[in-house]
Scaffold this motif. Structure first.
Motif, mmCIF file in Angstrom:
data_model
loop_
_atom_site.group_PDB
_atom_site.id
_atom_site.type_symbol
_atom_site.label_atom_id
_atom_site.label_comp_id
_atom_site.label_asym_id
_atom_site.label_seq_id
_atom_site.Cartn_x
_atom_site.Cartn_y
_atom_site.Cartn_z
ATOM 1 N N GLU A 176 62.428 61.353 42.228
ATOM 2 C CA GLU A 176 63.241 60.367 41.733
ATOM 3 C C GLU A 176 62.541 59.839 40.419
ATOM 4 O O GLU A 176 61.407 59.512 40.347
ATOM 5 C CB GLU A 176 63.047 59.119 42.868
ATOM 6 N N ALA A 177 63.294 59.745 39.402
ATOM 7 C CA ALA A 177 62.986 59.305 38.053
ATOM 8 C C ALA A 177 62.237 57.901 38.235
ATOM 9 O O ALA A 177 61.364 57.670 37.530
ATOM 10 C CB ALA A 177 63.940 59.360 37.062
ATOM 11 N N SER A 178 62.731 57.272 39.188
ATOM 12 C CA SER A 178 62.352 55.749 39.206
ATOM 13 C C SER A 178 60.902 55.493 39.730
ATOM 14 O O SER A 178 60.247 54.787 39.323
ATOM 15 C CB SER A 178 63.375 54.979 40.303
ATOM 16 N N GLU A 179 60.502 56.797 40.486
ATOM 17 C CA GLU A 179 59.240 56.624 41.000
ATOM 18 C C GLU A 179 58.263 56.880 39.693
ATOM 19 O O GLU A 179 57.155 56.242 39.636
ATOM 20 C CB GLU A 179 58.977 57.617 42.087
ATOM 21 N N GLY A 180 58.707 57.735 38.828
ATOM 22 C CA GLY A 180 57.786 58.185 37.570
ATOM 23 C C GLY A 180 57.640 56.832 36.919
ATOM 24 O O GLY A 180 56.655 56.548 36.378
ATOM 25 N N GLU A 181 58.894 55.985 36.613
ATOM 26 C CA GLU A 181 58.687 54.842 35.743
ATOM 27 C C GLU A 181 57.784 53.853 36.521
ATOM 28 O O GLU A 181 57.064 53.114 35.694
ATOM 29 C CB GLU A 181 60.326 54.339 35.691
ATOM 30 N N LYS A 182 58.084 53.779 37.926
ATOM 31 C CA LYS A 182 56.858 52.651 38.354
ATOM 32 C C LYS A 182 55.486 53.160 38.222
ATOM 33 O O LYS A 182 54.485 52.178 38.122
ATOM 34 C CB LYS A 182 57.264 52.915 39.979
ATOM 35 N N GLU A 208 58.974 63.860 34.095
ATOM 36 C CA GLU A 208 59.465 63.776 32.689
ATOM 37 C C GLU A 208 59.636 62.319 32.177
ATOM 38 O O GLU A 208 59.469 62.044 30.902
ATOM 39 C CB GLU A 208 61.162 64.375 32.701
ATOM 40 N N MET A 209 59.576 61.492 33.252
ATOM 41 C CA MET A 209 59.651 59.951 32.976
ATOM 42 C C MET A 209 58.270 59.493 32.630
ATOM 43 O O MET A 209 57.876 58.864 31.562
ATOM 44 C CB MET A 209 60.204 59.062 34.202
ATOM 45 N N ILE A 210 57.295 60.143 33.139
ATOM 46 C CA ILE A 210 55.930 59.691 32.997
ATOM 47 C C ILE A 210 55.452 60.416 31.618
ATOM 48 O O ILE A 210 54.705 59.385 30.844
ATOM 49 C CB ILE A 210 54.976 60.244 33.949
ATOM 50 N N ARG A 211 55.754 61.410 31.446
ATOM 51 C CA ARG A 211 55.721 62.113 30.252
ATOM 52 C C ARG A 211 56.264 61.332 28.918
ATOM 53 O O ARG A 211 55.432 61.210 27.937
ATOM 54 C CB ARG A 211 56.423 63.568 29.890
ATOM 55 N N ARG A 212 57.248 60.586 29.008
ATOM 56 C CA ARG A 212 57.849 59.812 28.007
ATOM 57 C C ARG A 212 57.256 58.520 27.938
ATOM 58 O O ARG A 212 56.940 57.831 27.011
ATOM 59 C CB ARG A 212 59.421 59.640 28.249
ATOM 60 N N ARG A 213 57.026 57.731 28.833
ATOM 61 C CA ARG A 213 56.525 56.500 29.088
ATOM 62 C C ARG A 213 55.051 56.365 28.968
ATOM 63 O O ARG A 213 54.375 55.524 28.682
ATOM 64 C CB ARG A 213 56.706 55.842 30.493
#
Length: 332
Positions: A176-182, A208-213
């Motif tokens: 889940e991308a949302s978990e990466g965001e959290k 991918e989300m963590i890599r961006r954020r």
């Protein structure tokens, strides 16, 4: 025609010589130091790995215990670092009250006296569970850790507070991308120098989300490591490093390493130049994953004087082989 063939042959020889010079270890400075050891799940109870699937309850397949530590706990992590680990791998799940619980399984039923999906619980409830409840080495006749793991499931914040300067590898269990965001929010709240000691791996979407954020945290996902290694094998002879290998944790099965251009020293240097860290796993055999470097036989397959990373489930054994155990350090 003869002249053209000679020119073609000379051109081919020149290209081959260029490839050789660009990838030989004979002309490459050897990275100094001992291997960087990563303890998978910390000091953990081992289990029979034959025919294990994603939903296998490994606690019921425990081998006779040789120590009292339970994976993903603060005592387990502390023991790993004391045994010689440079990094510890841990698994996280978001909780309903906004924290991250450190626990391996997607559900609670196997290891604990609780039930249900781990991420559907509050951290308050998870703290009440006995995480040693389900371990047995004799088919359920005895449960040696039952009653000993109550309240031992830590939060990610507790891990950060307990080991403020130690290397950590965080495994995101979902896709889940949302978990990466959290998780990115949590990581971005840390000082920049602390983030440099942390790596994250897991599902493609959260990574991918963590890599961006959180671009200064090194990451890897299944798709990324496949892209990294395949592309490097295809054109790494040029010295170019694929994007997926940059600012990454590069996982290399021990039987794949010799296929990588410049393995080991030039490859390690190239990865260092793009802020990536290399860790060798056990042999890849076409399945979902590889094992760790867990035995003297597997450790012996590492290149001589290898100084990159080593992923292991047997930190005590491998630390001694690598000359990094506390007992060895005390006698030097």
């Amino acid at each position: 025609m003869g002249r053209k063939l000679k020119l073609a042959a000379l051109a081919l020889i020149a290209v081959a010589a260029g490839v050789y010079v660009n990838n030989t270890n004979l002309l490459t400075p050897h990275p100094s130091g001992k291997p960087v050891l990563l303890a998978h799940r910390g000091m953990a109870q081992r289990f029979d790995e034959r025919d294990v699937k994603s939903d296998t309850c490994t606690a019921t397949r425990m081998l006779p215990p040789t120590h009292d530590y339970l994976e993903n706990t603060l005592p387990s992590m502390r023991a790993s670092f004391e045994a010689g680990a440079d990094m510890v791998e841990l698994d996280v799940h978001p909780t309903t009250d906004g924290q991250f619980a450190v626990f391996h399984d997607w559900t609670l039923d196997c290891r604990t006296d609780g039930q249900g999906v781990t991420r559907e619980q509050s951290m308050t409830k998870l703290k009440m569970l006995d995480i040693g409840y389900g371990y047995t080495a004799d088919g359920g006749k005895t449960f040696p850790f039952r009653g000993k793991g109550i309240g031992m499931m830590p939060t990610l914040s507790e891990v950060f507070a307990s080991f403020p300067e130690k290397g950590l590898l965080i495994n995101v269990k979902s896709r889940e991308a949302s978990e990466g965001e959290k998780l990115a929010v949590v990581l971005n709240a840390l000082p920049a120098e602390r983030r440099r000691t942390i790596m994250v791996y897991g599902g493609d979407e959260p990574i991918e989300m963590i890599r961006r954020r959180t671009p200064d945290v090194r990451t890897i996902s299944r798709a990324a490591i496949r892209s990294c290694l395949i592309r490097y094998i295809a054109y790494g002879w040029t010295g170019l490093v694929p994007p997926a290998c940059r600012n990454a944790m590069v996982l290399v099965p021990v039987n794949v390493g010799p296929w990588l251009w410049g393995w080991p020293n030039r490859f390690l240097n190239r990865m260092t130049d793009v802020n990536s860290a290399v860790f060798v796993l056990g042999p890849y055999s076409g399945g979902e994953s590889s094992t760790g470097i867990d035995t003297p036989e597997l450790f012996a397959r590492l290149p001589q004087s290898y100084s990159g990373g080593v992923w292991t489930n047997e930190i005590e054994t491998v630390a001694k082989l690598a000359g990094k155990s506390k007992d060895q350090s005390a006698t030097r």
